[in-house]
Each structure stands twice: as C-alpha cells, then as structure tokens.
Motif scaffolding. Structure first.
Motif, PDB file in Angstrom:
ATOM      1  N   TRP A   4       6.438  12.632 -10.451  1.00  0.00           N
ATOM      2  CA  TRP A   4       5.243  11.987 -11.000  1.00  0.00           C
ATOM      3  C   TRP A   4       5.291  10.486 -10.735  1.00  0.00           C
ATOM      4  O   TRP A   4       6.326   9.856 -10.895  1.00  0.00           O
ATOM      5  N   ALA A   5       4.140   9.943 -10.370  1.00  0.00           N
ATOM      6  CA  ALA A   5       4.031   8.493 -10.198  1.00  0.00           C
ATOM      7  C   ALA A   5       4.129   7.818 -11.558  1.00  0.00           C
ATOM      8  O   ALA A   5       3.736   8.370 -12.581  1.00  0.00           O
ATOM      9  N   ASN A   6       4.676   6.641 -11.554  1.00  0.00           N
ATOM     10  CA  ASN A   6       4.759   5.853 -12.778  1.00  0.00           C
ATOM     11  C   ASN A   6       4.339   4.434 -12.426  1.00  0.00           C
ATOM     12  O   ASN A   6       5.097   3.733 -11.756  1.00  0.00           O
ATOM     13  N   PRO A   7       3.141   4.039 -12.806  1.00  0.00           N
ATOM     14  CA  PRO A   7       2.190   4.720 -13.684  1.00  0.00           C
ATOM     15  C   PRO A   7       1.331   5.725 -12.914  1.00  0.00           C
ATOM     16  O   PRO A   7       1.104   5.585 -11.721  1.00  0.00           O
ATOM     17  N   MET A   8       0.861   6.704 -13.653  1.00  0.00           N
ATOM     18  CA  MET A   8      -0.045   7.712 -13.109  1.00  0.00           C
ATOM     19  C   MET A   8      -1.467   7.165 -13.089  1.00  0.00           C
ATOM     20  O   MET A   8      -1.803   6.269 -13.859  1.00  0.00           O
ATOM     21  N   CYS A   9      -2.292   7.739 -12.229  1.00  0.00           N
ATOM     22  CA  CYS A   9      -3.721   7.424 -12.185  1.00  0.00           C
ATOM     23  C   CYS A   9      -4.464   8.585 -12.831  1.00  0.00           C
ATOM     24  O   CYS A   9      -4.195   9.741 -12.525  1.00  0.00           O
ATOM     25  N   TYR A  10      -5.365   8.270 -13.729  1.00  0.00           N
ATOM     26  CA  TYR A  10      -6.134   9.295 -14.437  1.00  0.00           C
ATOM     27  C   TYR A  10      -7.617   8.979 -14.365  1.00  0.00           C
ATOM     28  O   TYR A  10      -7.997   7.810 -14.357  1.00  0.00           O
ATOM     29  N   LYS A  20       0.166  15.188 -21.921  1.00  0.00           N
ATOM     30  CA  LYS A  20       0.230  16.597 -22.338  1.00  0.00           C
ATOM     31  C   LYS A  20       0.023  17.513 -21.132  1.00  0.00           C
ATOM     32  O   LYS A  20       0.727  18.514 -20.981  1.00  0.00           O
ATOM     33  N   THR A  21      -0.908  17.166 -20.268  1.00  0.00           N
ATOM     34  CA  THR A  21      -1.181  17.962 -19.073  1.00  0.00           C
ATOM     35  C   THR A  21       0.008  17.923 -18.122  1.00  0.00           C
ATOM     36  O   THR A  21       0.372  18.943 -17.544  1.00  0.00           O
ATOM     37  N   MET A  22       0.635  16.768 -17.967  1.00  0.00           N
ATOM     38  CA  MET A  22       1.816  16.656 -17.109  1.00  0.00           C
ATOM     39  C   MET A  22       2.936  17.574 -17.600  1.00  0.00           C
ATOM     40  O   MET A  22       3.588  18.250 -16.796  1.00  0.00           O
ATOM     41  N   LYS A  23       3.155  17.606 -18.900  1.00  0.00           N
ATOM     42  CA  LYS A  23       4.192  18.484 -19.458  1.00  0.00           C
ATOM     43  C   LYS A  23       3.864  19.947 -19.195  1.00  0.00           C
ATOM     44  O   LYS A  23       4.735  20.733 -18.839  1.00  0.00           O
ATOM     45  N   ALA A  24       2.605  20.324 -19.371  1.00  0.00           N
ATOM     46  CA  ALA A  24       2.194  21.709 -19.134  1.00  0.00           C
ATOM     47  C   ALA A  24       2.406  22.087 -17.671  1.00  0.00           C
ATOM     48  O   ALA A  24       2.904  23.176 -17.367  1.00  0.00           O
ATOM     49  N   GLY A  28       4.984  24.948 -15.852  1.00  0.00           N
ATOM     50  CA  GLY A  28       4.346  26.071 -15.182  1.00  0.00           C
ATOM     51  C   GLY A  28       3.153  26.640 -15.925  1.00  0.00           C
ATOM     52  O   GLY A  28       2.624  27.676 -15.556  1.00  0.00           O
ATOM     53  N   ARG A  29       2.694  25.972 -16.954  1.00  0.00           N
ATOM     54  CA  ARG A  29       1.482  26.394 -17.669  1.00  0.00           C
ATOM     55  C   ARG A  29       0.330  25.561 -17.135  1.00  0.00           C
ATOM     56  O   ARG A  29       0.227  24.382 -17.425  1.00  0.00           O
ATOM     57  N   PHE A  30      -0.517  26.185 -16.377  1.00  0.00           N
ATOM     58  CA  PHE A  30      -1.586  25.455 -15.720  1.00  0.00           C
ATOM     59  C   PHE A  30      -2.928  25.749 -16.376  1.00  0.00           C
ATOM     60  O   PHE A  30      -3.106  26.762 -17.031  1.00  0.00           O
TER      61      PHE A  30
END
Length: 106
Positions: A4-10, A20-24, A28-30
């Motif tokens: 993952w990039a740090n910082p991420m672009c959203y 939360k989405t990154m953790k999912a 493997g929970r998409f």
C-alpha cells in the motif's frame, strides 16, 4: 502480495472508509463496488484500474501489487488517476509515476 502507498489516494467516498477497506482487502474480504489504482504490471503502462474482486484471480495472487489509491466507482478512479498524473507533473515536470511514488510503500 499487496503493498500500500503511504499516503494513499482516495476519492471522496473512500476518505472515511479507506483504512477499513484496506484491511478488508488485505484479509481477502472484498466488496463489489471498490476500484483499485495500481502501478501497472505491464512496464509499458503507467497505471491499472481494476475492481477489487479481480485480486482474487490466481495471476494477481502471485504478483507483487502496488496499490496507490481506492475509489468507489470506475469514474471516480479515472478522476483520481487524472489528479495523480497532474500532481506528478506539477511536482516533477514529467509523468513518471513509478519514480514519483517509488518511496511511498509500507
């Protein structure tokens, strides 16, 4: 492996849900309506935009993937890519995204 990039672009929607989405995704929970912006696995291309569920394919499980951003829709992902390219050009005078983002990985 996903990096993952740090910082991420959203996009605006993902601003509140990004972590939360990154953790999912990492577990493997998409979800159906999330698009990833990645450095392209093809060296001739800059970026790839794909639905997060494509990461389930065995090809991608074997690849080292560098995710730069998350968006709620494909259109939002395109807008985010436009912003990322403009930022890179503004900061460097070029559109070499790989070089611009190379030191941003967790």
């Amino acid at each position: 492996m996903i990096r993952w990039a740090n910082p991420m672009c959203y996009d605006q929607y993902m601003q509140k849900r990004g972590k939360k989405t990154m953790k999912a995704i990492s577990k493997g929970r998409f979800t159906i309506e999330v698009y990833c912006i990645l450095l392209s696995t093809n060296p001739e291309s800059l970026l790839d935009i794909m639905n997060v569920n494509q990461l389930k394919f065995s090809y991608y499980k074997k690849q080292e993937l560098y995710i730069l951003g998350l968006a709620k829709s494909y259109e939002e992902a395109l807008s985010l890519v436009k912003d990322m390219v403009e930022e890179t050009y503004r900061e460097t005078g070029d559109v070499k995204l790989r070089e611009y983002y190379q030191d941003r990985w967790d």
